[in-house]
Design a protein around this motif. Structure first.
Motif, short mmCIF file in Angstrom:
data_model
loop_
_atom_site.label_atom_id
_atom_site.label_comp_id
_atom_site.label_asym_id
_atom_site.label_seq_id
_atom_site.Cartn_x
_atom_site.Cartn_y
_atom_site.Cartn_z
N THR A 168 0.84 -1.19 0.00
CA THR A 168 0.00 0.00 0.00
C THR A 168 0.88 1.24 0.00
O THR A 168 1.90 1.29 0.69
CB THR A 168 -0.90 0.02 1.24
N HIS A 182 -4.85 6.20 0.52
CA HIS A 182 -4.06 4.99 0.38
C HIS A 182 -4.39 4.33 -0.95
O HIS A 182 -5.55 4.23 -1.34
CB HIS A 182 -4.33 4.02 1.53
N HIS A 217 -3.93 0.84 -2.81
CA HIS A 217 -3.63 -0.56 -2.54
C HIS A 217 -3.31 -1.27 -3.86
O HIS A 217 -4.16 -1.32 -4.77
CB HIS A 217 -4.82 -1.22 -1.85
#
Length: 207
Positions: free
Chosen positions: A149, A164, A166
């Protein structure tokens, strides 16, 4: 969930700059355009673009004859989409809590929007996709390929962000898509030579 608030606030902040950044995305990425064209050809009924941003992909699907609408977490993005494409329907919402009725759409497009959802919440989002899709409906997911991440703190136009991103392996996503009640039909690799490549997954809702 703090990640939802961070994602919403970040995209509210960069909405105008992001819209400019993606304005010619389809002309710059012919294979992505081909994937959306294939999606449009395969969908028999209404479709929803989940994480639609400023509505550029939604509008492209509509131009191909799809009864397309959009949902996005960011009110600023939805505002841009409504102004740019007043003939289409756009709503504020989250893929982890979709308010669409059961079996109400024939297609779900999630283009690089699932990348902001933490691993533990991915099955929740996929469960909503399966719930709102009719049996045999088409799901298309665009995502970044990799592992781990990354925290994005500065974004489009140099504005501050806190989102974030991922990265996921195709096998990881495909396993969860199948577990949610889909049959994976195809996977495309995009820009495989890049440090962070991209991929598109095509799946059908099981009967």
């Amino acid at each position: 969930m703090s990640w939802l608030a961070d994602t919403r606030d970040s995209y509210d902040t960069v909405a105008e700059s992001y819209a400019e950044f993606v304005a010619d995305a389809l002309e710059q990425q012919p294979y992505l355009k081909a994937a959306l064209t294939l999606f449009a050809a395969q969908v028999d009924g209404p479709a929803v673009d989940v994480g639609c941003g400023p509505g550029h992909f939604t509008a492209y699907l509509a131009s191909l004859g799809v009864d397309a609408s959009g949902v996005d977490l960011s009110p600023a993005m939805v505002g841009l989409a409504r102004r740019a494409h007043p003939e289409l329907a756009f709503e504020v919402g989250s893929m982890t809590d979709l308010t669409l009725p059961d079996a109400s759409v024939a297609g779900v497009l999630a283009s690089w929007s699932l990348i902001h959802v933490p691993d533990d919440d991915v099955p929740v989002a996929l469960g909503h996709f399966r719930r709102v899709l009719r049996p045999g409906g088409l799901l298309v997911i665009g995502y970044h390929v990799g592992a781990g991440t990354r925290l994005k703190t500065q974004g489009y136009g140099g504005h501050p962000m806190r989102v974030h991103i991922h990265l996921r392996q195709p096998w990881w996503l495909a396993r969860r898509v199948r577990a949610a009640g889909f049959t994976v039909e195809a996977e495309w690799s995009l820009n495989p030579e890049n440090e962070v490549s991209q991929a598109i997954l095509f799946a059908r809702a099981s009967a």
